[in-house]
Motif scaffolding. Structure first.
Motif, short mmCIF file in Angstrom:
data_model
loop_
_atom_site.label_atom_id
_atom_site.label_comp_id
_atom_site.label_asym_id
_atom_site.label_seq_id
_atom_site.Cartn_x
_atom_site.Cartn_y
_atom_site.Cartn_z
N THR A 35 0.86 -1.18 0.00
CA THR A 35 0.00 0.00 0.00
C THR A 35 0.89 1.23 0.00
OG1 THR A 35 -0.21 0.13 2.42
CG2 THR A 35 -1.80 -1.24 1.25
N MET A 36 0.53 2.21 -0.81
CA MET A 36 1.38 3.38 -1.04
C MET A 36 0.57 4.64 -0.77
SD MET A 36 3.76 4.15 -4.35
CE MET A 36 5.05 3.01 -3.77
N ASP A 37 1.11 5.53 0.03
CA ASP A 37 0.40 6.71 0.49
C ASP A 37 0.88 7.99 -0.17
OD1 ASP A 37 -0.89 5.00 2.21
OD2 ASP A 37 -0.35 6.07 4.04
N ASP A 38 0.01 8.99 -0.10
CA ASP A 38 0.26 10.42 -0.32
C ASP A 38 0.17 10.86 -1.77
OD1 ASP A 38 0.65 10.36 2.39
OD2 ASP A 38 2.68 11.13 2.36
N PHE A 39 1.03 10.34 -2.68
CA PHE A 39 1.05 10.79 -4.07
C PHE A 39 1.29 12.31 -4.14
CE2 PHE A 39 -0.66 6.68 -4.19
CZ PHE A 39 -0.59 6.18 -5.47
N HIS A 40 2.27 12.76 -3.37
CA HIS A 40 2.64 14.18 -3.35
C HIS A 40 3.50 14.43 -4.59
CE1 HIS A 40 3.28 18.11 -1.93
NE2 HIS A 40 3.13 17.87 -0.64
N LEU A 41 2.88 14.92 -5.65
CA LEU A 41 3.51 14.90 -6.97
C LEU A 41 4.16 16.23 -7.37
CD1 LEU A 41 0.81 12.86 -8.91
CD2 LEU A 41 2.94 12.04 -7.92
N PHE A 42 4.16 17.21 -6.50
CA PHE A 42 4.71 18.48 -6.95
C PHE A 42 5.57 19.17 -5.89
CE2 PHE A 42 0.34 19.02 -5.48
CZ PHE A 42 0.49 19.93 -4.45
N HIS A 43 6.01 18.44 -4.86
CA HIS A 43 6.73 19.10 -3.79
C HIS A 43 8.24 19.11 -4.00
CE1 HIS A 43 7.43 14.97 -2.56
NE2 HIS A 43 8.19 15.35 -1.56
N GLU A 44 8.79 18.34 -4.96
CA GLU A 44 10.23 18.31 -5.12
C GLU A 44 10.65 19.18 -6.31
OE1 GLU A 44 9.10 15.11 -6.50
OE2 GLU A 44 9.20 13.71 -4.83
N PRO A 45 11.77 19.88 -6.20
CA PRO A 45 12.23 20.74 -7.29
C PRO A 45 13.11 19.98 -8.28
CG PRO A 45 13.65 21.06 -5.40
CD PRO A 45 12.61 20.02 -5.00
N TYR A 46 12.76 18.75 -8.62
CA TYR A 46 13.63 17.90 -9.42
C TYR A 46 13.09 17.76 -10.84
CZ TYR A 46 14.86 16.51 -4.68
OH TYR A 46 15.20 16.52 -3.36
N GLY A 47 13.99 17.83 -11.79
CA GLY A 47 13.64 17.52 -13.16
C GLY A 47 13.96 16.07 -13.46
N ALA A 48 14.00 15.74 -14.76
CA ALA A 48 14.34 14.38 -15.17
C ALA A 48 15.71 14.01 -14.63
CB ALA A 48 14.32 14.30 -16.69
N GLU A 187 22.44 17.89 -3.21
CA GLU A 187 23.85 18.22 -3.09
C GLU A 187 24.62 17.94 -4.36
OE1 GLU A 187 24.92 15.78 0.20
OE2 GLU A 187 24.11 17.16 1.71
N ASN A 188 24.22 16.84 -5.03
CA ASN A 188 24.92 16.42 -6.24
C ASN A 188 23.96 15.60 -7.11
OD1 ASN A 188 26.57 15.45 -8.25
ND2 ASN A 188 27.78 14.11 -6.92
N PRO A 189 23.37 16.21 -8.13
CA PRO A 189 22.40 15.48 -8.96
C PRO A 189 22.97 14.22 -9.60
CG PRO A 189 22.26 17.84 -9.38
CD PRO A 189 23.48 17.63 -8.52
N ALA A 190 24.29 14.12 -9.70
CA ALA A 190 24.91 12.93 -10.29
C ALA A 190 25.42 11.95 -9.23
CB ALA A 190 26.06 13.34 -11.21
#
Length: 310
Positions: A35-48, A187-190
């Motif tokens: 079971t998976m909760d929340d589905f907070h789909l817009f809170h992170e500032p991350y791209g692909a 800190e480091n996207p890579a």
């Protein structure tokens, strides 16, 4: 004692990766729903590659690879957008259950019972047009109201309106591990994140084995568990690892819709639940002595991550 206090009450944390797991009770099947909760789909500032749609696809791919039909407990405000509608369409098309996790994810203890029930109704209206939606309700933070009086008022509403309390038997701290992982990305996207996979998988397996033992101690030999995880980047990257590790330890995955129909989830303990596994509540109410909560689960796995160098 609330969820944070319960988990932070232990002293001393060992490294989780490579830990020796307690043997499961012999002769009892090990079955669970994811079971998976929340589905907070817009809170992170991350791209692909960490954007919400990529995250969702990674999770769904892992479920498909292991034949999992999960339950998604959706907070409506978090998905009331174009991305959210795409994600809900995907989950429905893949045969996963969609459940109610309130409109805005408040603590029930922070609202009057009437206002909290309005949260449930608002989300019900938002989700009810979807065939995959079922009136399975999960309390945000597993907080049932803070007082028995408020809890009972909310229960009356749930019972009168045909809701089942989609309680949790195995509560992972995946959100805490994902917080650490996302810190690394900022800190480091890579950054090399690969070490999080075995750590997280071992963490979930240990908690699953713990609650399998607890159920056996309580005489609940046929229980089918509900594992709580969240729609986050950690699970995009490593849900496949977790499901593989559980399967390697003998766990089988049942559809969430089937598991939540079990009579166990009709339980309405008198003892108040403020963030605990349903099994912990029932054991306390029945005065059954159970195995201590795994020390590596305390403090939301933060010290264990420190020891593991994550």
């Amino acid at each position: 004692m609330n969820r944070r206090e319960m988990l932070m009450s232990g002293l001393g944390v060992a490294a989780l990766a490579g830990c020796k797991l307690a043997p499961a009770a012999a002769g009892r099947s090990k079955r669970m729903a994811i079971t998976m909760d929340d589905f907070h789909l817009f809170h992170e500032p991350y791209g692909a590659p960490y954007d919400p749609l990529s995250r969702d696809q990674g999770i769904l791919d892992a479920f498909a690879a292991h034949g999992v039909k999960a339950g998604g407990f959706v907070t409506g405000q978090f998905v009331d957008n174009d991305t959210g509608r795409i994600v809900l369409d995907r989950w429905q098309s893949a045969g996963h259950l969609i459940g109610n996790h309130s409109w805005s994810h408040p603590h029930a203890s922070a609202l009057e019972a009437t206002a909290f029930c309005e949260e449930i109704s608002h989300n019900d209206t938002f989700l009810s047009a979807r065939p995959a939606y079922a009136r399975d309700f999960r309390f945000p933070f597993l907080d049932e109201g803070g007082t028995t009086e408020k809890r009972d008022d909310i229960r009356k509403f749930l019972n009168a309106n045909g809701y089942r309390n989609a309680a949790v038997t195995i509560d992972s701290q995946d959100w805490s591990i994902s917080d650490r992982l996302e810190q690394r990305i900022r800190e480091n996207p890579a950054a090399d994140l690969s070490a999080f996979g075995p750590f997280y998988a071992a963490h979930v397996v240990e908690l699953a084995e713990h609650y399998h033992t607890v159920a056996g101690t309580m005489g609940l030999d046929t229980i089918r568990h509900t594992l709580l995880v969240h729609h986050n980047i950690l699970n995009m990257l490593f849900m496949d690892d977790v499901l593989g590790a559980l399967a390697a330890n003998g766990w089988q995955f049942d559809p969430a819709a089937d598991v939540l129909a079990d009579p166990l989830f009709d339980s309405q303990p008198e003892e108040l639940n403020s963030g605990r596994s349903l099994l912990d509540v029932l054991a306390s109410e029945r005065q059954v002595a159970i195995e201590a909560y795994p020390v590596r689960g305390y403090e939301f796995a933060v010290p264990a991550m420190d020891v593991a160098g994550l």
